[in-house]
Design a protein around this motif. Structure first.
Motif, PDB file in Angstrom:
ATOM      1  N   MET A 192     -28.421   9.212 -14.158  1.00 26.17           N
ATOM      2  CA  MET A 192     -28.369   8.020 -13.311  1.00 26.17           C
ATOM      3  C   MET A 192     -27.937   6.820 -14.165  1.00 26.17           C
ATOM      4  O   MET A 192     -28.378   6.678 -15.302  1.00 26.17           O
ATOM      5  CB  MET A 192     -29.740   7.729 -12.716  1.00 26.17           C
ATOM      6  CG  MET A 192     -30.288   8.831 -11.828  1.00 26.17           C
ATOM      7  SD  MET A 192     -29.150   9.320 -10.562  1.00 26.17           S
ATOM      8  CE  MET A 192     -28.759   7.751  -9.866  1.00 26.17           C
ATOM      9  N   THR A 193     -27.105   5.951 -13.581  1.00 22.96           N
ATOM     10  CA  THR A 193     -26.627   4.772 -14.310  1.00 22.96           C
ATOM     11  C   THR A 193     -26.878   3.514 -13.496  1.00 22.96           C
ATOM     12  O   THR A 193     -27.060   3.569 -12.267  1.00 22.96           O
ATOM     13  CB  THR A 193     -25.116   4.873 -14.585  1.00 22.96           C
ATOM     14  OG1 THR A 193     -24.425   4.852 -13.319  1.00 22.96           O
ATOM     15  CG2 THR A 193     -24.760   6.150 -15.334  1.00 22.96           C
ATOM     16  N   LYS A 194     -26.850   2.389 -14.192  1.00 22.54           N
ATOM     17  CA  LYS A 194     -26.994   1.105 -13.511  1.00 22.54           C
ATOM     18  C   LYS A 194     -25.835   0.883 -12.530  1.00 22.54           C
ATOM     19  O   LYS A 194     -26.018   0.339 -11.444  1.00 22.54           O
ATOM     20  CB  LYS A 194     -27.044  -0.028 -14.550  1.00 22.54           C
ATOM     21  CG  LYS A 194     -27.319  -1.391 -13.936  1.00 22.54           C
ATOM     22  CD  LYS A 194     -27.525  -2.453 -14.995  1.00 22.54           C
ATOM     23  CE  LYS A 194     -27.903  -3.783 -14.366  1.00 22.54           C
ATOM     24  NZ  LYS A 194     -28.170  -4.821 -15.388  1.00 22.54           N
ATOM     25  N   LYS A 195     -24.649   1.345 -12.916  1.00 23.43           N
ATOM     26  CA  LYS A 195     -23.478   1.171 -12.053  1.00 23.43           C
ATOM     27  C   LYS A 195     -23.651   1.894 -10.718  1.00 23.43           C
ATOM     28  O   LYS A 195     -23.250   1.384  -9.664  1.00 23.43           O
ATOM     29  CB  LYS A 195     -22.207   1.667 -12.756  1.00 23.43           C
ATOM     30  CG  LYS A 195     -20.944   1.350 -11.948  1.00 23.43           C
ATOM     31  CD  LYS A 195     -19.669   1.698 -12.668  1.00 23.43           C
ATOM     32  CE  LYS A 195     -18.438   1.235 -11.927  1.00 23.43           C
ATOM     33  NZ  LYS A 195     -18.444   1.476 -10.485  1.00 23.43           N
ATOM     34  N   GLU A 196     -24.263   3.077 -10.745  1.00 18.36           N
ATOM     35  CA  GLU A 196     -24.498   3.806  -9.485  1.00 18.36           C
ATOM     36  C   GLU A 196     -25.417   3.009  -8.558  1.00 18.36           C
ATOM     37  O   GLU A 196     -25.197   2.957  -7.342  1.00 18.36           O
ATOM     38  CB  GLU A 196     -25.116   5.177  -9.779  1.00 18.36           C
ATOM     39  CG  GLU A 196     -24.125   6.196 -10.316  1.00 18.36           C
ATOM     40  CD  GLU A 196     -24.802   7.502 -10.683  1.00 18.36           C
ATOM     41  OE1 GLU A 196     -24.741   8.444  -9.886  1.00 18.36           O
ATOM     42  OE2 GLU A 196     -25.386   7.573 -11.788  1.00 18.36           O
ATOM     43  N   LEU A 197     -26.427   2.384  -9.135  1.00 12.31           N
ATOM     44  CA  LEU A 197     -27.320   1.534  -8.336  1.00 12.31           C
ATOM     45  C   LEU A 197     -26.570   0.310  -7.804  1.00 12.31           C
ATOM     46  O   LEU A 197     -26.708  -0.058  -6.630  1.00 12.31           O
ATOM     47  CB  LEU A 197     -28.507   1.074  -9.192  1.00 12.31           C
ATOM     48  CG  LEU A 197     -29.747   1.962  -9.200  1.00 12.31           C
ATOM     49  CD1 LEU A 197     -30.699   1.510 -10.299  1.00 12.31           C
ATOM     50  CD2 LEU A 197     -30.469   1.930  -7.862  1.00 12.31           C
ATOM     51  N   GLN A 198     -25.779  -0.333  -8.660  1.00 10.71           N
ATOM     52  CA  GLN A 198     -25.003  -1.503  -8.256  1.00 10.71           C
ATOM     53  C   GLN A 198     -24.032  -1.164  -7.129  1.00 10.71           C
ATOM     54  O   GLN A 198     -23.944  -1.880  -6.127  1.00 10.71           O
ATOM     55  CB  GLN A 198     -24.195  -2.053  -9.452  1.00 10.71           C
ATOM     56  CG  GLN A 198     -25.011  -2.899 -10.392  1.00 10.71           C
ATOM     57  CD  GLN A 198     -24.240  -3.213 -11.678  1.00 10.71           C
ATOM     58  OE1 GLN A 198     -23.370  -2.456 -12.098  1.00 10.71           O
ATOM     59  NE2 GLN A 198     -24.574  -4.326 -12.313  1.00 10.71           N
ATOM     60  N   ASP A 199     -23.311  -0.052  -7.297  1.00 17.00           N
ATOM     61  CA  ASP A 199     -22.342   0.366  -6.279  1.00 17.00           C
ATOM     62  C   ASP A 199     -23.037   0.638  -4.945  1.00 17.00           C
ATOM     63  O   ASP A 199     -22.533   0.275  -3.880  1.00 17.00           O
ATOM     64  CB  ASP A 199     -21.594   1.638  -6.734  1.00 17.00           C
ATOM     65  CG  ASP A 199     -20.633   1.361  -7.879  1.00 17.00           C
ATOM     66  OD1 ASP A 199     -20.371   0.169  -8.164  1.00 17.00           O
ATOM     67  OD2 ASP A 199     -20.146   2.331  -8.505  1.00 17.00           O
ATOM     68  N   CYS A 200     -24.191   1.277  -5.015  1.00 17.01           N
ATOM     69  CA  CYS A 200     -24.957   1.572  -3.805  1.00 17.01           C
ATOM     70  C   CYS A 200     -25.357   0.279  -3.101  1.00 17.01           C
ATOM     71  O   CYS A 200     -25.189   0.138  -1.887  1.00 17.01           O
ATOM     72  CB  CYS A 200     -26.201   2.387  -4.172  1.00 17.01           C
ATOM     73  SG  CYS A 200     -27.310   2.640  -2.776  1.00 17.01           S
ATOM     74  N   HIS A 201     -25.865  -0.687  -3.875  1.00 10.73           N
ATOM     75  CA  HIS A 201     -26.302  -1.960  -3.292  1.00 10.73           C
ATOM     76  C   HIS A 201     -25.135  -2.664  -2.599  1.00 10.73           C
ATOM     77  O   HIS A 201     -25.274  -3.165  -1.473  1.00 10.73           O
ATOM     78  CB  HIS A 201     -26.912  -2.848  -4.389  1.00 10.73           C
ATOM     79  CG  HIS A 201     -27.762  -3.956  -3.849  1.00 10.73           C
ATOM     80  ND1 HIS A 201     -27.968  -5.124  -4.535  1.00 10.73           N
ATOM     81  CD2 HIS A 201     -28.452  -4.081  -2.687  1.00 10.73           C
ATOM     82  CE1 HIS A 201     -28.751  -5.913  -3.809  1.00 10.73           C
ATOM     83  NE2 HIS A 201     -29.059  -5.299  -2.694  1.00 10.73           N
ATOM     84  N   GLN A 202     -23.989  -2.697  -3.255  1.00  9.25           N
ATOM     85  CA  GLN A 202     -22.799  -3.315  -2.662  1.00  9.25           C
ATOM     86  C   GLN A 202     -22.389  -2.600  -1.378  1.00  9.25           C
ATOM     87  O   GLN A 202     -22.025  -3.229  -0.386  1.00  9.25           O
ATOM     88  CB  GLN A 202     -21.624  -3.289  -3.663  1.00  9.25           C
ATOM     89  CG  GLN A 202     -21.714  -4.333  -4.768  1.00  9.25           C
ATOM     90  CD  GLN A 202     -21.843  -5.762  -4.235  1.00  9.25           C
ATOM     91  OE1 GLN A 202     -21.189  -6.139  -3.275  1.00  9.25           O
ATOM     92  NE2 GLN A 202     -22.715  -6.539  -4.855  1.00  9.25           N
ATOM     93  N   ARG A 203     -22.463  -1.274  -1.419  1.00  5.41           N
ATOM     94  CA  ARG A 203     -21.998  -0.456  -0.296  1.00  5.41           C
ATOM     95  C   ARG A 203     -22.821  -0.667   0.972  1.00  5.41           C
ATOM     96  O   ARG A 203     -22.302  -0.621   2.083  1.00  5.41           O
ATOM     97  CB  ARG A 203     -22.067   1.020  -0.721  1.00  5.41           C
ATOM     98  CG  ARG A 203     -21.125   1.957  -0.019  1.00  5.41           C
ATOM     99  CD  ARG A 203     -21.121   3.339  -0.657  1.00  5.41           C
ATOM    100  NE  ARG A 203     -22.411   4.004  -0.614  1.00  5.41           N
ATOM    101  CZ  ARG A 203     -23.116   4.359  -1.670  1.00  5.41           C
ATOM    102  NH1 ARG A 203     -22.680   4.093  -2.893  1.00  5.41           N
ATOM    103  NH2 ARG A 203     -24.278   4.976  -1.535  1.00  5.41           N
ATOM    104  N   ILE A 204     -24.142  -0.896   0.813  1.00  6.86           N
ATOM    105  CA  ILE A 204     -25.005  -0.957   2.000  1.00  6.86           C
ATOM    106  C   ILE A 204     -25.341  -2.378   2.454  1.00  6.86           C
ATOM    107  O   ILE A 204     -25.965  -2.548   3.495  1.00  6.86           O
ATOM    108  CB  ILE A 204     -26.327  -0.170   1.779  1.00  6.86           C
ATOM    109  CG1 ILE A 204     -27.218  -0.849   0.722  1.00  6.86           C
ATOM    110  CG2 ILE A 204     -26.042   1.279   1.405  1.00  6.86           C
ATOM    111  CD1 ILE A 204     -28.609  -0.233   0.605  1.00  6.86           C
ATOM    112  N   LYS A 205     -24.912  -3.388   1.699  1.00 10.15           N
ATOM    113  CA  LYS A 205     -25.325  -4.767   2.007  1.00 10.15           C
ATOM    114  C   LYS A 205     -25.060  -5.165   3.450  1.00 10.15           C
ATOM    115  O   LYS A 205     -25.857  -5.857   4.073  1.00 10.15           O
ATOM    116  CB  LYS A 205     -24.641  -5.752   1.058  1.00 10.15           C
ATOM    117  CG  LYS A 205     -25.428  -5.983  -0.221  1.00 10.15           C
ATOM    118  CD  LYS A 205     -24.775  -7.002  -1.123  1.00 10.15           C
ATOM    119  CE  LYS A 205     -25.634  -7.212  -2.380  1.00 10.15           C
ATOM    120  NZ  LYS A 205     -24.960  -8.061  -3.373  1.00 10.15           N
ATOM    121  N   LYS A 206     -23.909  -4.734   3.999  1.00  8.55           N
ATOM    122  CA  LYS A 206     -23.574  -5.175   5.359  1.00  8.55           C
ATOM    123  C   LYS A 206     -24.382  -4.452   6.435  1.00  8.55           C
ATOM    124  O   LYS A 206     -24.358  -4.842   7.591  1.00  8.55           O
ATOM    125  CB  LYS A 206     -22.079  -5.010   5.622  1.00  8.55           C
ATOM    126  CG  LYS A 206     -21.522  -3.619   5.463  1.00  8.55           C
ATOM    127  CD  LYS A 206     -20.011  -3.634   5.709  1.00  8.55           C
ATOM    128  CE  LYS A 206     -19.361  -2.382   5.140  1.00  8.55           C
ATOM    129  NZ  LYS A 206     -17.913  -2.446   5.175  1.00  8.55           N
TER     130      LYS A 206
END
Length: 311
Positions: A1-15
């Motif tokens: 698991m990486t920080k980038k995977e968490l960041q990408d997930c957060h960006q993806r679901i924000k809307k």
């Protein structure tokens, strides 16, 4: 698991999700002796943190997978979360629910656009029925807690909490199927500064506590707890994360859960479900240890049966 995977997930679901408020209470700080920041996922869409994981998992599917729909078995918050997330992403959701599920939960799933398939109230029946739909409809099965994309989605609540309060020393969450505590632990590891994650669990369903002690997934012989959202089992995907990143699990009695729930209702004027009160009960149980520290608590949801309150 990486920080980038968490960041990408957060960006993806924000809307698809709400950024929920963080509330404090001077009185509850005084009672606990700590400075507490409550991340209020009871104000999330459909009333619980599970909207995050559901949106994360569906948004990762290919167009072909989306065209065939998704399926899960749940009688609780994930049933509602998957229905609403699927509707938001224009995907068909098949929800396998035990025939004994409360009508209010069935109505909520239907209201969010999910198609309910009822089955006898055993885990075996639930799994078999879900598998049948998977095969017949070519739908993608999404597990409520033992799925990496779901876990990453659940971790976004703690990301938001740490963005607002970066120097939390502890974050407490309830522990049921393990998705929320695993996601929170990853978020604390990558976004926190020496931030320790602690789970709260009822004595009546203390499989996660025993699993951490034994190093293997334990089961419960009974599930006699008011915290109905925590009656589920850890999985082989989230348990290794929990072993690596969760510091400890504190167990609480049923009357401690009820008392903590009542305190939050009375003092903060917000509705939380019993499962949600478990981490606050865990903090109060051992408050001497946590005096003068900064603590985040994930209030996991507010889908409570108002006709069946414990107080």
């Amino acid at each position: 698991m990486t920080k980038k995977e968490l960041q990408d997930c957060h960006q993806r679901i924000k809307k698809y999700i709400h950024r929920t408020p963080v509330l404090t209470s001077t009185l509850l700080n005084n009672i606990s002796g700590a400075q507490i920041f409550f991340k209020c996922e009871n104000f999330q869409r459909m009333g619980a943190f599970k909207m995050r994981g559901a949106a994360s998992a569906i948004s990762k599917l290919s167009d072909i997978q989306k065209s065939h729909g998704v399926v899960t078995h749940s009688s609780g918050n994930f049933a509602q979360a998957l229905s609403l997330a699927a509707k938001s992403l224009d995907v068909k959701a098949y929800i396998v629910m035990p025939s004994t599920a409360p009508q209010v939960k069935k109505d909520a799933v239907k209201g969010y656009g999910g198609e309910i398939i009822e089955c006898p109230p055993t885990l075996q029946d639930r799994e078999q029925t879900a598998f049948k739909i998977q095969t017949e409809k070519k739908a993608t099965f999404l597990h409520p807690s033992n799925d990496l994309d779901v876990i990453l989605g659940q971790g976004t609540a703690a990301i938001e909490l740490l963005e607002e309060h970066p120097y939390l020393e502890y974050i407490f969450t309830p522990v049921g199927g393990g998705g929320l505590v695993a996601g929170t632990a990853l978020a604390a590891h990558f976004y926190g500064t020496d931030c320790t994650v602690i789970g709260g669990e009822p004595f009546e369903v203390d499989d996660a506590y025993r699993s951490l002690k034994s190093g293997k997934i334990e089961t419960n012989s009974t599930t006699n707890t008011i915290a109905d959202g925590l009656k589920t089992q850890l999985g082989d995907i989230n348990f290794p994360i929990i072993k690596n990143y969760v510091d400890e699990i504190i167990r609480v009695e049923e009357d401690e859960i009820i008392s903590a729930m009542q305190l939050i209702w009375e003092r903060m004027k917000i509705i939380i479900e019993p499962s949600c009160a478990v981490p606050f009960a865990a903090l109060l149980k051992e408050k001497q240890r946590f005096e003068n520290t900064k603590i985040g608590i994930i209030l996991s949801g507010g889908n409570v049966d108002l006709k069946n309150l414990p107080f």
